[in-house]
Design an enzyme around this catalytic site. Structure first.
Site, PDB file in Angstrom:
ATOM      1  N   TYR A  46      -6.213   6.083  -7.329  1.00 23.11           N
ATOM      2  CA  TYR A  46      -6.968   5.334  -8.341  1.00 23.11           C
ATOM      3  C   TYR A  46      -6.110   4.952  -9.557  1.00 23.11           C
ATOM      4  O   TYR A  46      -6.475   4.058 -10.308  1.00 23.11           O
ATOM      5  CB  TYR A  46      -8.173   6.142  -8.858  1.00 23.11           C
ATOM      6  CG  TYR A  46      -9.209   6.520  -7.837  1.00 23.11           C
ATOM      7  CD1 TYR A  46      -9.304   5.889  -6.600  1.00 23.11           C
ATOM      8  CD2 TYR A  46     -10.127   7.528  -8.118  1.00 23.11           C
ATOM      9  CE1 TYR A  46     -10.261   6.268  -5.675  1.00 23.11           C
ATOM     10  CE2 TYR A  46     -11.089   7.901  -7.192  1.00 23.11           C
ATOM     11  CZ  TYR A  46     -11.146   7.269  -5.973  1.00 23.11           C
ATOM     12  OH  TYR A  46     -12.098   7.646  -5.069  1.00 23.11           O
ATOM     13  N   HIS A 105      -8.137  12.226   1.093  1.00 27.18           N
ATOM     14  CA  HIS A 105      -8.840  11.007   0.698  1.00 27.18           C
ATOM     15  C   HIS A 105      -9.069  10.058   1.874  1.00 27.18           C
ATOM     16  O   HIS A 105      -8.122   9.635   2.522  1.00 27.18           O
ATOM     17  CB  HIS A 105      -7.973  10.294  -0.362  1.00 27.18           C
ATOM     18  CG  HIS A 105      -8.693   9.259  -1.159  1.00 27.18           C
ATOM     19  ND1 HIS A 105      -8.143   8.681  -2.289  1.00 27.18           N
ATOM     20  CD2 HIS A 105      -9.909   8.685  -1.016  1.00 27.18           C
ATOM     21  CE1 HIS A 105      -9.002   7.818  -2.792  1.00 27.18           C
ATOM     22  NE2 HIS A 105     -10.072   7.792  -2.029  1.00 27.18           N
TER      23      HIS A 105
END
Ligand code: NAP
Length: 284
Positions: free
Chosen positions: A58, A118
């Site tokens: 991110y 993830h």
């Protein structure tokens, strides 16, 4: 704010957690500044939010670290993630460990509360479980993180194939799953596997007094059933079982929820009795 327990971690977390990814990325994804992002995090803290979810991918770990600097470490729950893709070098265990070390640095913390793999697709789950998780757990022993988690790749795995396996494996302390008004199938596929007390909803005022009470009443009132057999060698159980069988049906909402959660199962809980060493038939 209201607080709850995050699964088996025992962590006390706010029911509202601030996501630092997605399209928004704390506003950074839509042109806002780092100062604005820090202000959002601080405002969330002021409102009682204590769980923050970010990821190496991110690019918001540094800003989260800055915003949380000065906040006592045990007052917040920091979740972040290792980048993953079977075709990229980050899927190597040493890269995952390097990413963990980088995350610690960028967040400016000694430990991460929940470290997650993830966006794991079903086809790479074995690699995540057998190669990456053991490597990361060795880092956990060094105190780098407290709990291990895994997140799905929801656009590529809308049937939750990966999480369905992960939730059964017991290797993961936390799973992240996509669930919203127009994507509700986690209720059937995932949540029964992740609840500590998946039948607890049956016990309430106007409902069953215990799960055992619910079990007998559920069977007793099924159209087509005449006699409910129960086995016991215990006098208290004898009385309470008969009392349950004589009670009215479970509330309709509870019956509907049982049907939706477990109606698709076949063959669960049908273990055969086995012989004990003394030669008597016992059940387990
Ligand atoms: N596989 C994974 O690991 C994974 C996948 C998806 C998500 N996540 C986590 O889940 C978090 C949340 O995901 P998300 O998809 O909801 O994040 P998101 O993509 O940032 O979605 C929220 C969007 O809705 C807008 N919004 C928020 N509140 C609003 C409101 N009250 N009225 C109108 N628009 C509003 C936001 O824009 P504004 O900035 O204008 O509010 C943003 O564009 C992520 O940040 C991430 O931490 C993880």
């Amino acid at each position: 704010m209201e607080y709850t327990t995050l699964g088996r971690t025992g962590l006390k977390v706010s029911v509202a957690g601030l996501g630092c990814g997605g399209f928004s990325r704390l506003g950074l994804g839509t042109g806002k500044s780092e100062t604005d992002a820090i202000a959002i995090i601080r405002a969330a803290l002021d409102l009682g939010v204590n769980l923050f979810d970010t990821a190496a991918a991110y690019g918001t770990e540094p800003v989260l670290g800055k915003a949380l600097a000065g906040v006592p470490r045990d007052k917040v729950v920091i979740c972040t993630k290792a980048p993953f893709g079977i075709s990229n070098p980050d899927s190597l265990p040493e890269r995952a460990v390097a990413s963990l070390d980088r995350s610690l640095k960028e967040l400016g913390t000694d430990y991460i509360d929940v470290y997650q793999l993830h966006g794991i697709a079903p086809r790479v789950y074995d690699h995540a479980l057998k190669v990456l998780a053991p490597a990361l757990l060795r880092e956990r022993e060094k105190g780098k993180f407290r709990w291990l988690g895994i997140t799905e790749t929801s656009p590529g795995d809308p049937e939750h194939q990966m999480i369905k396996r992960a939730a059964r494996d017991g290797a993961w302390d936390v799973v992240m799953v996509a669930f919203h008004m127009m994507h509700q199938n986690a209720r059937r596929h995932v949540f029964p596997l992740t609840q500590d007390d998946p039948l607890g909803f049956l016990v309430h005022e106007g409902g069953a007094t215990s799960v055992v009470d619910a079990a007998y009443r559920f069977v007793r009132h099924e159209p087509g059933v005449d006699v409910v057999l129960f086995g016991t060698g215990d006098h208290a159980h004898l009385r309470s079982n008969i009392a349950s069988i004589l009670k009215p049906p479970l509330p309709e909402a509870d019956r509907a929820r049982l049907a939706s959660l477990f109606g698709h199962l076949v063959g669960v809980g049908l273990d055969a009795p086995h012989l004990s060493r003394a030669g008597r038939v016992t059940t387990s």
